[in-house]
Enzyme design. Structure first.
Site, PDB file in Angstrom:
ATOM      1  N   ASP A  50       0.840  -1.152  -0.090  1.00  0.00           N
ATOM      2  CA  ASP A  50       0.140   0.241  -0.208  1.00  0.00           C
ATOM      3  C   ASP A  50       1.138   1.573  -0.462  1.00  0.00           C
ATOM      4  O   ASP A  50       1.780   1.730   0.979  1.00  0.00           O
ATOM      5  CB  ASP A  50      -0.876   0.042   1.606  1.00  0.00           C
ATOM      6  CG  ASP A  50      -1.939   1.302   1.527  1.00  0.00           C
ATOM      7  OD1 ASP A  50      -1.479   2.269   0.593  1.00  0.00           O
ATOM      8  OD2 ASP A  50      -2.914   1.136   1.859  1.00  0.00           O
ATOM      9  N   TYR A 142      -5.928  16.578  -9.638  1.00  0.00           N
ATOM     10  CA  TYR A 142      -5.417  15.068 -10.392  1.00  0.00           C
ATOM     11  C   TYR A 142      -3.944  15.721 -10.561  1.00  0.00           C
ATOM     12  O   TYR A 142      -2.928  15.380 -10.694  1.00  0.00           O
ATOM     13  CB  TYR A 142      -6.018  14.360 -10.914  1.00  0.00           C
ATOM     14  CG  TYR A 142      -5.557  13.227 -11.690  1.00  0.00           C
ATOM     15  CD1 TYR A 142      -5.282  11.913 -11.414  1.00  0.00           C
ATOM     16  CD2 TYR A 142      -5.559  13.419 -13.172  1.00  0.00           C
ATOM     17  CE1 TYR A 142      -4.820  11.118 -11.556  1.00  0.00           C
ATOM     18  CE2 TYR A 142      -4.893  12.303 -13.571  1.00  0.00           C
ATOM     19  CZ  TYR A 142      -4.850  11.125 -13.249  1.00  0.00           C
ATOM     20  OH  TYR A 142      -3.717  10.462 -14.097  1.00  0.00           O
TER      21      TYR A 142
END
Length: 267
Positions: A50, A142
């Site tokens: 992760d 983003y």
């Protein structure tokens, strides 16, 4: 001897395509996922990782070193999409996308660097985005997260030059993957001043992904870049319009380029 490749976010989309293709080119490929469903699939050996958790990153890298003793290539592909008006995206979601798209890749880079330095070799490829070259409407966070990674790569390259470690960015345009389904969408709110225009922009974004290029184009492009002993700082992969937009951004007056974006996104 097979060279060892570590790819983050290799269970789907671009990362999966890159991993599967490299496995056919005689690389030993290790892919990561937060929750792998297979130990090995289509030539990719899976590790649990992760990118938002330092302990998870260090554990996966150490596990790979125990198995193989080296890492020749790191392909930082894991990422998350996010859409919504800048004003309305919750602060916790703003931070999450930076943890995944920016701080995540940096964690993995910093975990592999000591081993690459010992080897006196290594090649790190950061998968960014053409969106990282410009602030796109309703994709601002983003764009910002990918743009930050682009610039950090420039700094890393100069700092790592003395150690024989190479680094580059590969910025894809729209590819036909499941990114649209997995990205965070700020909810369309009935009382929002952005309601209608944001709703239309979402439909346009999804159309661009659905009509996107085959991810195998990215896989073959990354493979070609891996063969380069003196890689460029930035690569762009996508259709002509998307790649030329980066060039136009640099040569056109700011407001002229802004008008092109407004027309493209029907704003």
């Amino acid at each position: 001897m097979q060279q060892v490749v570590l790819i983050t976010g290799a269970s789907s989309g671009i990362g999966k395509s890159i991993g599967e293709y490299l496995a056919t080119q005689n690389y030993k490929v290790y892919g990561t996922s937060r929750n792998p469903k297979h130990e090995r699939l289509n030539g990719i050996h899976f590790l649990t990782l992760d990118v938002t958790k330092t302990e998870s990153v260090n554990s996966a890298v150490n596990q790979l070193i125990e198995i193989e003793g080296r890492i020749d290539f790191l392909i930082n592909n894991a990422g998350a999409g996010i859409t919504g008006p800048m004003e309305e995206i919750p602060e916790d979601e703003q931070k999450k996308v930076f943890e995944t798209n920016y701080f995540g890749p940096l964690r993995v880079i910093n975990a592999v660097l000591p081993y690459m330095r010992t080897q006196k070799s290594g090649f790190i490829i950061n998968i960014t985005s053409i969106a990282g070259y410009m602030g796109l409407p309703f994709r601002g966070f983003y764009s910002a997260s990918k743009g930050a990674l682009e610039l950090s790569t420039e700094a890393y390259r100069m700092e790592l030059k003395a150690f024989g470690i190479k680094m580059t960015n590969v910025a894809p345009g729209d590819f036909a993957t499941n990114i649209a389904a997995g990205r965070y969408h700020a909810p369309i709110q009935d009382h929002s001043p952005y309601k209608e225009v944001y709703e239309e922009s979402l439909k346009l974004m999804d159309e661009h992904v659905d009509e996107g290029k085959d991810p195998n184009l990215m896989a073959k492009s990354v493979f070609a870049i891996m063969q380069n002993s003196n890689p460029k700082i930035h690569y762009k992969v996508g259709d002509f319009t998307q790649k030329i937009s980066v060039f136009l951004k640099h040569i056109l007056p700011d407001k002229v380029f802004e008008r092109l974006l407004l027309k493209h996104y029907k704003l």
